[in-house]
Design an enzyme around this catalytic site. Structure first.
Site, PDB file in Angstrom:
ATOM      1  N   GLY A 136      -4.128   3.487  -1.865  1.00 27.81           N
ATOM      2  CA  GLY A 136      -4.511   2.245  -2.517  1.00 27.81           C
ATOM      3  C   GLY A 136      -5.892   2.391  -3.133  1.00 27.81           C
ATOM      4  N   GLY A 187      -1.621   4.366   0.857  1.00 23.81           N
ATOM      5  CA  GLY A 187      -0.716   3.458   0.168  1.00 23.81           C
ATOM      6  C   GLY A 187       0.434   4.159  -0.524  1.00 23.81           C
ATOM      7  N   GLU A 225      -7.041   7.280   6.974  1.00 20.84           N
ATOM      8  CA  GLU A 225      -7.796   6.026   7.090  1.00 20.84           C
ATOM      9  C   GLU A 225      -8.889   6.023   8.147  1.00 20.84           C
ATOM     10  OE1 GLU A 225      -4.039   5.056   4.976  1.00 20.84           O
ATOM     11  OE2 GLU A 225      -4.531   6.239   6.741  1.00 20.84           O
ATOM     12  N   ASP A 284      -2.211   1.890   7.740  1.00 23.50           N
ATOM     13  CA  ASP A 284      -1.593   0.589   7.507  1.00 23.50           C
ATOM     14  C   ASP A 284      -0.304   0.766   6.694  1.00 23.50           C
ATOM     15  OD1 ASP A 284      -2.963   1.377   5.231  1.00 23.50           O
ATOM     16  OD2 ASP A 284      -3.618  -0.632   4.685  1.00 23.50           O
TER      17      ASP A 284
END
Length: 383
Positions: free
Chosen positions: A73, A122, A145, A153
């Site tokens: 992301g 992402g 992350e 996530d």
């Protein structure tokens, strides 16, 4: 579900080709390694909502342009908003991204993801939840992350927790990079096809009948090769990984690894210890709990919990490690983050618990996932 309108610029970031009953979606931000912008997430969500109920669409193929499938992301935009004191804008980005992840996980049509190149963060979210995931010799997978002060996530607590043994904890906590052969071995990929055959595979998928998912698998199988795991692959170390990463706490995991290091000189063990010690202590603790909880939850529950967690990360009440990690790794690139709390011992159980609680803000709501019906068995099993 609400409609999400796109502009011409948004559409350029996701190229769409229609070939008979197949829709080919190409992530198109090559300079940013196809990192997901808000516009890309919105466009993908719009397309998947449309395709879900369109009887003329039987198959969706997702791929990336250039040397990456998707590098994650675009969190630099989120950090920019955080520095201006606006955490809600970032929360809205993650809200839409997680809804997209849920729609992909429960999609009524098969999705084939061609993972030729970098697949991180992402990027895993827009591929791992699909039915077919094709790795190549150029694939590089990672969930990095914890080095950014975040946590795995995009539903990672669902799919990492379902990898063999405690391999998911290893991948999620250390940010270890996996190649295509390792992705296939652990189940992150369903097939392995050499990159030079991807164009032929695409043409076959568009040409042949892909109505039953078993036909799709048979088509991909014609192009599949069985790759050989490298001698130094972490997947050969599953016994040590299970022994160490099955421990109850991050401190126990580190202690077990250090015990292994004392037995004999082992570069893999040393580098694993270094990766954990370099990561955000807060991120490590919330990531471990997240993956452990994910083992017993469906994809919807995982995403709802992860949305709570990411909102706490954005608000920075317990720790501002996300802003600091992005500064050190993505912006200034000095790779020397100053974590606060600075070590595992200072991250209390109460601090960890905070990330899993509701946000104390009357305007905040838990993630609302769209109602799903008439799902295939492959999607129902994830609920």
């Amino acid at each position: 579900m609400a409609s999400f309108n796109s502009t011409g610029v948004d559409e350029d970031q996701v190229l769409v080709e229609e070939k008979r009953s197949v829709r080919l979606l190409t992530l198109n931000r090559t300079k940013q390694l196809n990192a997901l912008s808000f516009q890309m997430v919105s466009r993908l969500l719009e397309l998947f909502v449309s395709y879900d109920t369109d009887p003329s669409v039987k198959l969706v193929v997702v791929k990336g342009k250039g040397r990456a499938f998707c590098a994650g992301g675009d969190v630099s935009a989120v950090v920019h908003d955080l520095k201006r004191g606006d955490w809600r804008k970032g929360a809205y980005f993650f809200q839409k991204e997680f809804i997209l992840n849920y729609l992909m996980a429960t999609f009524s049509k098969p999705q084939v993801s061609l993972l030729n190149g970098i697949v991180m963060g992402g990027g895993a979210g827009v591929s791992m939840h699909g039915r077919f995931r094709v790795a190549t010799e150029k694939s590089v997978f990672a969930m990095p992350e914890t080095a950014l002060g975040l946590f795995p996530d995009v539903g990672a607590s669902y799919y990492l927790s379902r990898l063999p043994g405690f391999f998911g904890e290893y991948v999620g906590l250390t940010g270890a990079r996996l190649d295509g052969a390792e992705m296939l071995a652990c189940g992150l990929a369903t097939h392995f096809v050499v990159s030079e055959k991807l164009t032929d595979l695409e043409e076959a998928l568009c040409r042949e009948d892909t109505s039953p998912p078993c036909n799709i698998s048979e088509i991909i199988d014609k192009f599949t090769q069985r790759p050989i795991l490298k001698e130094q692959s972490a997947y050969h170390r599953l016994d040590v990984i299970d022994k160490c990463f099955s421990r109850r706490t991050v401190e126990d995991i580190l202690a077990a690894l250090e015990e292994e290091a004392l037995k004999k000189k082992d570069n893999w063990v040393t580098s694993t210890i270094q990766a954990l010690k370099k990561a955000s202590p807060t991120s490590l603790k919330i990531s471990l709990r997240s993956i452990r909880e994910g083992r017993l939850q469906g994809i919807g529950q995982c995403l709802i919990r992860e949305y709570r967690m990411v909102c706490h990360v954005l608000r920075g009440e317990v720790s501002k490690d996300f802003v600091e990690g992005c500064r050190a790794i993505l912006l200034d690139k000095d790779h020397n983050p100053k974590w606060e709390p600075s070590n595992l011992g200072l991250v209390t159980d109460a601090m960890v618990e905070k990330y899993f609680s509701r946000i104390e803000d009357e305007d905040w709501e838990d993630l609302k996932l769209p109602a799903r019906s008439n799902l295939p068995a492959s999607a129902i099993s994830k609920l």
